[in-house]
Structures are given as structure tokens and as C-alpha cells.
Scaffold this motif. Structure first.
Motif, PDB file in Angstrom:
ATOM      1  N   LEU A 177      -6.143 -13.245 -24.774  1.00 52.80           N
ATOM      2  CA  LEU A 177      -5.460 -12.827 -23.546  1.00 52.80           C
ATOM      3  C   LEU A 177      -4.879 -14.027 -22.825  1.00 52.80           C
ATOM      4  CD1 LEU A 177      -8.150 -10.295 -22.289  1.00 52.80           C
ATOM      5  CD2 LEU A 177      -5.802  -9.702 -22.929  1.00 52.80           C
ATOM      6  N   LYS A 178      -3.660 -13.884 -22.361  1.00 55.28           N
ATOM      7  CA  LYS A 178      -3.012 -14.949 -21.601  1.00 55.28           C
ATOM      8  C   LYS A 178      -3.219 -14.692 -20.108  1.00 55.28           C
ATOM      9  CE  LYS A 178       0.589 -15.259 -25.147  1.00 55.28           C
ATOM     10  NZ  LYS A 178       2.042 -15.067 -25.431  1.00 55.28           N
ATOM     11  N   PRO A 179      -3.442 -15.743 -19.316  1.00 58.61           N
ATOM     12  CA  PRO A 179      -3.624 -15.550 -17.877  1.00 58.61           C
ATOM     13  C   PRO A 179      -2.312 -15.177 -17.193  1.00 58.61           C
ATOM     14  CG  PRO A 179      -3.587 -17.888 -18.398  1.00 58.61           C
ATOM     15  CD  PRO A 179      -3.551 -17.166 -19.716  1.00 58.61           C
ATOM     16  N   VAL A 180      -2.375 -14.196 -16.308  1.00 50.40           N
ATOM     17  CA  VAL A 180      -1.205 -13.757 -15.546  1.00 50.40           C
ATOM     18  C   VAL A 180      -1.622 -13.615 -14.082  1.00 50.40           C
ATOM     19  CG1 VAL A 180       0.584 -12.001 -15.265  1.00 50.40           C
ATOM     20  CG2 VAL A 180      -0.358 -12.453 -17.539  1.00 50.40           C
ATOM     21  N   SER A 181      -0.877 -14.223 -13.186  1.00 45.92           N
ATOM     22  CA  SER A 181      -1.171 -14.120 -11.759  1.00 45.92           C
ATOM     23  C   SER A 181      -0.395 -12.954 -11.168  1.00 45.92           C
ATOM     24  CB  SER A 181      -0.790 -15.422 -11.039  1.00 45.92           C
ATOM     25  OG  SER A 181      -1.612 -16.485 -11.495  1.00 45.92           O
ATOM     26  N   VAL A 182      -1.061 -12.183 -10.310  1.00 47.09           N
ATOM     27  CA  VAL A 182      -0.425 -11.019  -9.697  1.00 47.09           C
ATOM     28  C   VAL A 182      -0.739 -10.970  -8.207  1.00 47.09           C
ATOM     29  CG1 VAL A 182      -0.528  -9.645 -11.819  1.00 47.09           C
ATOM     30  CG2 VAL A 182      -2.361  -9.460 -10.150  1.00 47.09           C
ATOM     31  N   THR A 183       0.129 -10.273  -7.475  1.00 43.15           N
ATOM     32  CA  THR A 183      -0.077  -9.995  -6.053  1.00 43.15           C
ATOM     33  C   THR A 183       0.064  -8.494  -5.851  1.00 43.15           C
ATOM     34  OG1 THR A 183       0.809 -12.141  -5.361  1.00 43.15           O
ATOM     35  CG2 THR A 183       0.781 -10.392  -3.708  1.00 43.15           C
ATOM     36  N   THR A 184      -0.910  -7.878  -5.225  1.00 44.77           N
ATOM     37  CA  THR A 184      -0.818  -6.436  -4.994  1.00 44.77           C
ATOM     38  C   THR A 184       0.239  -6.145  -3.939  1.00 44.77           C
ATOM     39  OG1 THR A 184      -2.551  -6.438  -3.292  1.00 44.77           O
ATOM     40  CG2 THR A 184      -3.244  -6.124  -5.571  1.00 44.77           C
ATOM     41  N   GLU A 185       0.996  -5.098  -4.171  1.00 50.14           N
ATOM     42  CA  GLU A 185       2.090  -4.720  -3.270  1.00 50.14           C
ATOM     43  C   GLU A 185       2.252  -3.209  -3.276  1.00 50.14           C
ATOM     44  OE1 GLU A 185       5.251  -8.384  -3.724  1.00 50.14           O
ATOM     45  OE2 GLU A 185       5.183  -6.898  -5.331  1.00 50.14           O
ATOM     46  N   PRO A 186       2.903  -2.647  -2.253  1.00 52.14           N
ATOM     47  CA  PRO A 186       3.236  -1.220  -2.310  1.00 52.14           C
ATOM     48  C   PRO A 186       4.125  -0.938  -3.519  1.00 52.14           C
ATOM     49  CG  PRO A 186       3.531  -2.072  -0.076  1.00 52.14           C
ATOM     50  CD  PRO A 186       3.311  -3.267  -0.966  1.00 52.14           C
ATOM     51  N   TYR A 187       4.104   0.303  -3.992  1.00 48.88           N
ATOM     52  CA  TYR A 187       4.915   0.706  -5.133  1.00 48.88           C
ATOM     53  C   TYR A 187       6.384   0.364  -4.873  1.00 48.88           C
ATOM     54  CZ  TYR A 187       6.580   3.623  -8.967  1.00 48.88           C
ATOM     55  OH  TYR A 187       7.156   4.076 -10.126  1.00 48.88           O
ATOM     56  N   PRO A 188       7.092  -0.211  -5.857  1.00 42.26           N
ATOM     57  CA  PRO A 188       6.753  -0.309  -7.278  1.00 42.26           C
ATOM     58  C   PRO A 188       6.062  -1.609  -7.687  1.00 42.26           C
ATOM     59  CG  PRO A 188       9.041  -0.879  -6.966  1.00 42.26           C
ATOM     60  CD  PRO A 188       8.508  -0.530  -5.600  1.00 42.26           C
ATOM     61  N   GLY A 189       5.448  -2.319  -6.738  1.00 45.66           N
ATOM     62  CA  GLY A 189       4.725  -3.528  -7.074  1.00 45.66           C
ATOM     63  C   GLY A 189       3.412  -3.240  -7.771  1.00 45.66           C
ATOM     64  N   PHE A 190       2.643  -4.299  -8.040  1.00 45.86           N
ATOM     65  CA  PHE A 190       1.365  -4.143  -8.735  1.00 45.86           C
ATOM     66  C   PHE A 190       0.382  -3.431  -7.807  1.00 45.86           C
ATOM     67  CE2 PHE A 190      -2.745  -5.265 -10.469  1.00 45.86           C
ATOM     68  CZ  PHE A 190      -2.530  -5.164 -11.839  1.00 45.86           C
ATOM     69  N   PRO A 191      -0.231  -2.330  -8.257  1.00 43.91           N
ATOM     70  CA  PRO A 191      -1.046  -1.504  -7.355  1.00 43.91           C
ATOM     71  C   PRO A 191      -2.396  -2.114  -7.007  1.00 43.91           C
ATOM     72  CG  PRO A 191      -1.012  -0.554  -9.561  1.00 43.91           C
ATOM     73  CD  PRO A 191      -0.064  -1.713  -9.588  1.00 43.91           C
ATOM     74  N   THR A 192      -2.772  -2.008  -5.747  1.00 50.18           N
ATOM     75  CA  THR A 192      -4.089  -2.472  -5.313  1.00 50.18           C
ATOM     76  C   THR A 192      -5.201  -1.732  -6.035  1.00 50.18           C
ATOM     77  OG1 THR A 192      -5.527  -2.789  -3.386  1.00 50.18           O
ATOM     78  CG2 THR A 192      -4.095  -0.865  -3.354  1.00 50.18           C
ATOM     79  N   ASP A 193      -4.951  -0.484  -6.436  1.00 50.55           N
ATOM     80  CA  ASP A 193      -5.977   0.305  -7.113  1.00 50.55           C
ATOM     81  C   ASP A 193      -6.245  -0.154  -8.542  1.00 50.55           C
ATOM     82  OD1 ASP A 193      -6.571   1.839  -4.941  1.00 50.55           O
ATOM     83  OD2 ASP A 193      -5.483   3.613  -5.593  1.00 50.55           O
ATOM     84  N   LEU A 194      -5.498  -1.146  -9.025  1.00 49.49           N
ATOM     85  CA  LEU A 194      -5.760  -1.724 -10.341  1.00 49.49           C
ATOM     86  C   LEU A 194      -6.161  -3.193 -10.250  1.00 49.49           C
ATOM     87  CD1 LEU A 194      -2.930  -0.141 -12.532  1.00 49.49           C
ATOM     88  CD2 LEU A 194      -5.392   0.264 -12.730  1.00 49.49           C
ATOM     89  N   GLN A 195      -6.313  -3.682  -9.040  1.00 47.95           N
ATOM     90  CA  GLN A 195      -6.632  -5.106  -8.851  1.00 47.95           C
ATOM     91  C   GLN A 195      -7.982  -5.477  -9.445  1.00 47.95           C
ATOM     92  OE1 GLN A 195      -9.275  -7.430  -7.117  1.00 47.95           O
ATOM     93  NE2 GLN A 195      -8.543  -6.459  -5.246  1.00 47.95           N
ATOM     94  N   ALA A 196      -9.014  -4.683  -9.166  1.00 44.76           N
ATOM     95  CA  ALA A 196     -10.352  -4.993  -9.674  1.00 44.76           C
ATOM     96  C   ALA A 196     -10.399  -4.932 -11.195  1.00 44.76           C
ATOM     97  CB  ALA A 196     -11.368  -4.023  -9.082  1.00 44.76           C
ATOM     98  N   GLN A 197      -9.728  -3.917 -11.774  1.00 47.97           N
ATOM     99  CA  GLN A 197      -9.722  -3.779 -13.227  1.00 47.97           C
ATOM    100  C   GLN A 197      -9.023  -4.965 -13.888  1.00 47.97           C
ATOM    101  OE1 GLN A 197      -9.113  -1.497 -10.836  1.00 47.97           O
ATOM    102  NE2 GLN A 197      -8.768   0.530 -11.729  1.00 47.97           N
ATOM    103  N   PHE A 198      -7.911  -5.399 -13.272  1.00 53.07           N
ATOM    104  CA  PHE A 198      -7.173  -6.518 -13.848  1.00 53.07           C
ATOM    105  C   PHE A 198      -7.966  -7.816 -13.712  1.00 53.07           C
ATOM    106  CE2 PHE A 198      -3.740  -9.755 -13.927  1.00 53.07           C
ATOM    107  CZ  PHE A 198      -3.248  -9.466 -15.198  1.00 53.07           C
TER     108      PHE A 198
END
Length: 429
Positions: free
Chosen positions: A300-321
């Protein structure tokens, strides 16, 4: 209190049926309060939150029947639910019910719009931040309601009915958008909702309201125009597939390795997630039946993300990611901008051997070569499933306690993962 035990090390291969979206099903059920006709919902997920909301709506006088409640039902497809609010018998939503699930607070707008009054307890739910209801109140006041807080309850009145007006939200809020939309459909005149949330679940509710006779323009944009109607009628609507469940199982496959077909998943609902996962080295390919997710051999390669309102990266997937990134070959930074207390899973992941360092609203995740099973405690819905994902690769046994959080948002999770080869079981208390 039930627990889930996972023995790590197995790859995942097979098929997982994606359930109907919880975040659409709950407001769709609440929309039944807007008409005295029957609203039929298909593909409703079998979740603890759905069962609780059925009780809450029943308290208001909604008659609810569910098809397929008989021996031998395979459980692959969601329930078909018929909701009829012929007469609203009580406009109060009590503390003992609303305190257990935040989404039940959304009955406020429909009750007020239809009955001219409502008394609803301030909400509860997962302990992941204060999530104030100020914008809900402001939306109702913009439509002419008189609102006050009395002994922990929101008391709203509009004896002559709500009146359309312009509602401008200071920030994007899914809950406040639901409140404004379901109030405006029965208001007199036109309502313009600016800076509205664009989540697919908002669009799904709006689609259903349109089937019920509502006049709504601007779906998928941040500006919604609603022409109020005197009444709405019954309709039949199918709940869209759960994009959070889709992303969660995709991350589970990415973590454990393997090849799984997510049946019923829609690529258009998880476009940002697909981009992030492909950057991490995970294949997510649309098919005629859903999405195929695979990771075979490559790290797996490291990827940095920031949670945002749709269509951004969802906060509800932050813990899983975050759980996924604990095994990346390098360092990823995850920034949470939606909820202020949504890093409570960090200390539990650390019990499994994760190397995560908190810096304000960001978590610096340093990938490790292995995780080790341990006793861990679920703190909220999404955090709980992140521990399951980590447990899929942890050496030995991982025991997840307080899995009632899981049951609020994931239908038959241990059976779905188990059918694909995971060694996972629920242990009754």
C-alpha cells in the motif's frame, strides 16, 4: 454486550451485497410524516437505527409494515417498508428516543410543516462532536416559525403555516439541508436554499419528495429551489446503495488483499474514494453489477487526505482509511475538518500496534510492517469498523467490544466478511 472476534491473516475473495444507504433511509422514513398517504420504501437496510426510528415514528402515529418478515428470507436484498401517517397523534419526540440517535431530530421540520407545531428533544447519537442544531433552527425561523428551547426541547410553532423564503447556510450541513428541504415542500410560496449540502443522500430524499408531488429544482447543486405544495401524496421509492458501506468494504479488501465484487455499488457515488484508493495501489473497477475491488501482492502506498463535504473525501470513511494507512509503506496525513472529536479510534488502533501521531485536526499515520491482535473498544459507528479492518491483518485475535455501534450502521458485517474468507465471529454477551 456482544463482541466481535477477528483472527487476522486471511485474504478476501468473493461477493458482498451493498445494502441501502442508512443516511438516505432514515430521512426517507421521516418524509412519511409529510403525507397522509402510504410511502413505500424499498431496499431499506436492516439496522438498529432503522428499528429505533420505526419506534419513534410509531410514537407519532405512523403505521409501519415490513414485507418479507418470515422464515427463510435470505437477507440479501433490503426490506420493503410501508409507512402511513394517516393521522399525527403526537407532535412530541421524547428525550429517551431522540437522545439515542441524532437523525431522529429531523422529525422536527416535517411535524412543524404538517401540523403547525412540534416539540423535539435536543439530539444525541455518536460522541464525535457537538454538531449544534443552530442552522436547523435558523432554517425554520427563516420560514416563519417561532422557535424556543424549553427544558432541553426545541419547541417550534407556525400556526398559520410556514412561508417560503431564502435560507442561506453559513456552512454546508447535511442535517440542516434535510430540515430545510422537508419543511419547505409544504411551505406557502417559494423557498431558495443556498449553500445546500450536495451529498447523494440529499438528492435521493429530494427524488422521493418529487415522486410525492414536491416541486424541487437544482438537485446536485448548492442551490435548491422549492415551490411549496398544499399536500404531498404517497409514492414508491428505492433507497440508493450505501456509499459509506461501499468504501468500507473496499478498504477491507485493500487491507487484507484479495478480489471482491461489491454488488449493487455505484461508482458515481464514490468517485473521490476511487481516486484515493487507486493512488494507494488498489484497483476499483466498475462492472455491470457494481464495483470490483482487488489488491494482489503489491504494498500500500501512503496517501494524504482531508475530509470535506461531498464530493470531497467523506468524514464517514476517515477512520476506515486511517486503519488502512497503518499498513502503508510510508507516512500519510489525515486531516479532519467536519467533526472535532473524530479521532477517538486512534488510541484503539495504537493498541494493535499502529503508529499514529495527532497534531491538532490532523493525524500523522506512519505505516508499520505488522499489527498484533488485542482487546479494543469501539467508540462510535465508524471507529468501530476501522478496528475490524485493522483486525483483518493483525496477528492473532482481535476482540472488538461495544459492537452495538456497528449494528447502528452495518448490516450483517461479520456474515458479509466471513462469506469472503475472513475469520470473524460475533460472540454473544
Amino acid at each position: 454486550m456482544d463482541r466481535i472476534r477477528i483472527r487476522g491473516g486471511n485474504r478476501l475473495n468473493g461477493e458482498i451485497h451493498i445494502s441501502g444507504a442508512k443516511n438516505a433511509a432514515l430521512p426517507l422514513m421521516i418524509a412519511s410524516l409529510l403525507t397522509d398517504d402510504t410511502l413505500t420504501l424499498r431496499n431499506v437496510p436492516r439496522l438498529a437505527d432503522v428499528t429505533l426510528l420505526m419506534r419513534i415514528l410509531g410514537n407519532h402515529g405512523v403505521d409501519i409494515s415490513v414485507d418479507g418478515k418470515r422464515a427463510g428470507t435470505n437477507g440479501i436484498q433490503g426490506d420493503t417498508m410501508h409507512l402511513t401517517a394517516r393521522t399525527i397523534v403526537d407532535t412530541t419526540a421524547p428525550y429517551e428516543m431522540v437522545s439515542r440517535m441524532r437523525a431522529s431530530f429531523w422529525v422536527l421540520g416535517p411535524l412543524l410543516a404538517r401540523c403547525g407545531e412540534a416539540r423535539v428533544s435536543l439530539p444525541g447519537g455518536c460522541a464525535i462532536g457537538t454538531r449544534p442544531v443552530d442552522m436547523h433552527i435558523q432554517a425554520l425561523q427563516a420560514l416563519g416559525a417561532e422557535v424556543e428551547i424549553d427544558k432541553g426541547y426545541i419547541v417550534a410553532k407556525a400556526k398559520k403555516g410556514l412561508k417560503g423564503d431564502r435560507i442561506t447556510f453559513e456552512k454546508v450541513s447535511v442535517g440542516a439541508t434535510h430540515a430545510a428541504l422537508m419543511s419547505a415542500v409544504l411551505a406557502h410560496g417559494e423557498t431558495v436554499i443556498e449553500n445546500a449540502a450536495r451529498e447523494p443522500e440529499i438528492g435521493d430524499v429530494a427524488d422521493c419528495l418529487i415522486k410525492m408531488g414536491a416541486l424541487i429544482e437544482g438537485l446536485g447543486t448548492s442551490t435548491l429551489r422549492v415551490q411549496g405544495r398544499d399536500r404531498l401524496h404517497g409514492a414508491t421509492h428505492e433507497v440508493l446503495p450505501d456509499r459509506i458501506e461501499t468504501g468500507t468494504y473496499a478498504m477491507a479488501v485493500a487491507m487484507a488483499g484479495g478480489d471482491v465484487h461489491l454488488l449493487g455499488a455505484r461508482a458515481d457515488l464514490v468517485g473521490n474514494v476511487i481516486n484515493v484508493m487507486e493512488q494507494a495501489g488498489v484497483s476499483m473497477s466498475p462492472t455491470n453489477q457494481g464495483l470490483r475491488v482487488s489488491r494482489n501482492g503489491a504494498g500500500l502506498k501512503p496517501v494524504s487526505v482531508t475530509t470535506e463535504p461531498y464530493p470531497g473525501f467523506p468524514t464517514d470513511l476517515q477512520a476506515q482509511f486511517m486503519a488502512l494507512m497503518t499498513r502503508a509503506e510510508g507516512t500519510a496525513t489525515i486531516t479532519e475538518t467536519i467533526f472535532e472529536n473524530r479521532f477517538m479510534h486512534v488510541q484503539e488502533l495504537a493498541r494493535l500496534g499502529a503508529d499514529i501521531r495527532l497534531r491538532g485536526d490532523s493525524a500523522e499515520v506512519h505505516g508499520v510492517t505488522r499489527l498484533r491482535g488485542a482487546e479494543v473498544m469501539a467508540t462510535d459507528l465508524r471507529a468501530s469498523v476501522s478496528l475490524v479492518i485493522a483486525g483483518l491483518v493483525a496477528e492473532g485475535d482481535t476482540m472488538v467490544h461495544r459492537v452495538y455501534h456497528l449494528d447502528r450502521g452495518f448490516e450483517r458485517l461479520e456474515k458479509k466478511l466471513g462469506a469472503c474468507g475472513a475469520e470473524i465471529e460475533r460472540l454473544a454477551s
